[in-house]
Scaffold this active site. Structure first.
Site, mmCIF file in Angstrom:
data_model
loop_
_atom_site.group_PDB
_atom_site.id
_atom_site.type_symbol
_atom_site.label_atom_id
_atom_site.label_comp_id
_atom_site.label_asym_id
_atom_site.label_seq_id
_atom_site.Cartn_x
_atom_site.Cartn_y
_atom_site.Cartn_z
ATOM 1 N N GLU A 269 -9.794 -10.177 -7.530
ATOM 2 C CA GLU A 269 -8.811 -9.109 -7.323
ATOM 3 C C GLU A 269 -7.625 -9.259 -8.266
ATOM 4 O OE1 GLU A 269 -9.960 -8.608 -2.566
ATOM 5 O OE2 GLU A 269 -7.955 -9.293 -3.120
ATOM 6 N N THR B 232 -5.600 -6.592 10.823
ATOM 7 C CA THR B 232 -5.836 -5.320 10.129
ATOM 8 C C THR B 232 -5.237 -4.150 10.910
ATOM 9 O OG1 THR B 232 -7.928 -6.245 9.321
ATOM 10 C CG2 THR B 232 -7.654 -3.853 9.155
ATOM 11 N N LYS C 268 0.823 -1.218 0.000
ATOM 12 C CA LYS C 268 0.000 0.000 0.000
ATOM 13 C C LYS C 268 0.856 1.268 0.000
ATOM 14 C CE LYS C 268 -4.042 -2.139 2.241
ATOM 15 N NZ LYS C 268 -5.007 -1.997 3.371
ATOM 16 N N ARG D 32 2.457 -6.448 8.930
ATOM 17 C CA ARG D 32 1.815 -5.244 9.463
ATOM 18 C C ARG D 32 2.439 -4.804 10.784
ATOM 19 N NH1 ARG D 32 -4.318 -6.871 7.535
ATOM 20 N NH2 ARG D 32 -4.368 -5.581 5.662
ATOM 21 N N ASN E 49 -1.984 0.483 6.674
ATOM 22 C CA ASN E 49 -1.487 -0.757 7.279
ATOM 23 C C ASN E 49 -0.632 -1.607 6.332
ATOM 24 O OD1 ASN E 49 -3.524 -1.658 5.658
ATOM 25 N ND2 ASN E 49 -4.678 -2.709 7.250
ATOM 26 N N ARG F 210 -2.677 -14.319 4.966
ATOM 27 C CA ARG F 210 -3.325 -13.537 6.028
ATOM 28 C C ARG F 210 -2.545 -13.695 7.340
ATOM 29 N NH1 ARG F 210 -7.550 -9.935 4.567
ATOM 30 N NH2 ARG F 210 -7.871 -9.904 6.809
ATOM 31 N N PHE G 215 -15.261 4.202 7.163
ATOM 32 C CA PHE G 215 -13.880 4.523 6.780
ATOM 33 C C PHE G 215 -13.669 4.539 5.261
ATOM 34 C CE2 PHE G 215 -14.024 -0.092 7.760
ATOM 35 C CZ PHE G 215 -13.586 -0.632 6.543
#
Ligand code: UDP
Ligand code: MG
Length: 139
Positions: free
Chosen positions: A127, A92, A10, A103, A113, A86, A58
């Site tokens: 995706e 998260t 990200k 993370r 994150n 994961r 959010f």
């Protein structure tokens, strides 16, 4: 073909210069990179990717954040890819993420994150198709 998941490094993690370390972490955990690119999402594209969260409080901030700078989407292949990835990235909220997870190591906040991971095989498929055409996959 083995199972795969879709990840996105990200904007916060790209801007902080963590791309190399994060890819090393992922490859060292046994994932094989099948597709990868550096790109920037428009707000419209970020909104589409997170459409499932459109009613969440959010959402608008998330769309703004995800389009705020370059990202690195990747298709990652491994047995049990979705669940194992994961586990590798952690919760998260980085404050709740286990020690040693991506993370925990690199995220700044519950929003910024560091990394995305698909939550099911069906979503991994959707995706991956969102970011990559069949021609962009390699063996
Ligand atoms: N997010 C946020 N605030 C929240 C929950 C999530 O900003 O309270 C952001 C965060 O970047 C997260 C993304 O929205 O990664 C998608 O949320 P999801 O619940 O799907 O978490 P993930 O599957 O990424 O762990
Ligand atoms: Mg999710």
């Amino acid at each position: 073909m083995k199972p795969y998941t879709l990840t996105i490094i990200k904007p916060d993690a790209v801007a902080a210069g963590h791309v190399g370390k994060i890819i090393d972490h992922i490859v060292s955990a046994g994932f094989k990179v099948r597709a990868m690119k550096l790109m920037r999402l428009t707000p419209e594209q970020a909104g589409m990717f997170y459409y499932i969260h459109r009613e969440r409080p959010f959402y608008n901030d998330l769309v703004r954040y995800m389009s705020s700078g370059p990202v690195v989407p990747m298709v990652l292949e491994k047995d049990n890819a979705v669940a194992d990835f994961r586990t590798l990235i952690g919760a998260t909220d980085p404050a709740k993420a286990a020690e040693g997870t991506i993370r925990k190591l690199y995220a700044q906040s519950i929003e910024a994150n560091a990394i995305h991971g698909s939550d099911s095989d069906d979503n991994a498929k959707l995706e991956a198709a969102f970011f990559f055409s069949a021609l962009e996959w390699v063996d």
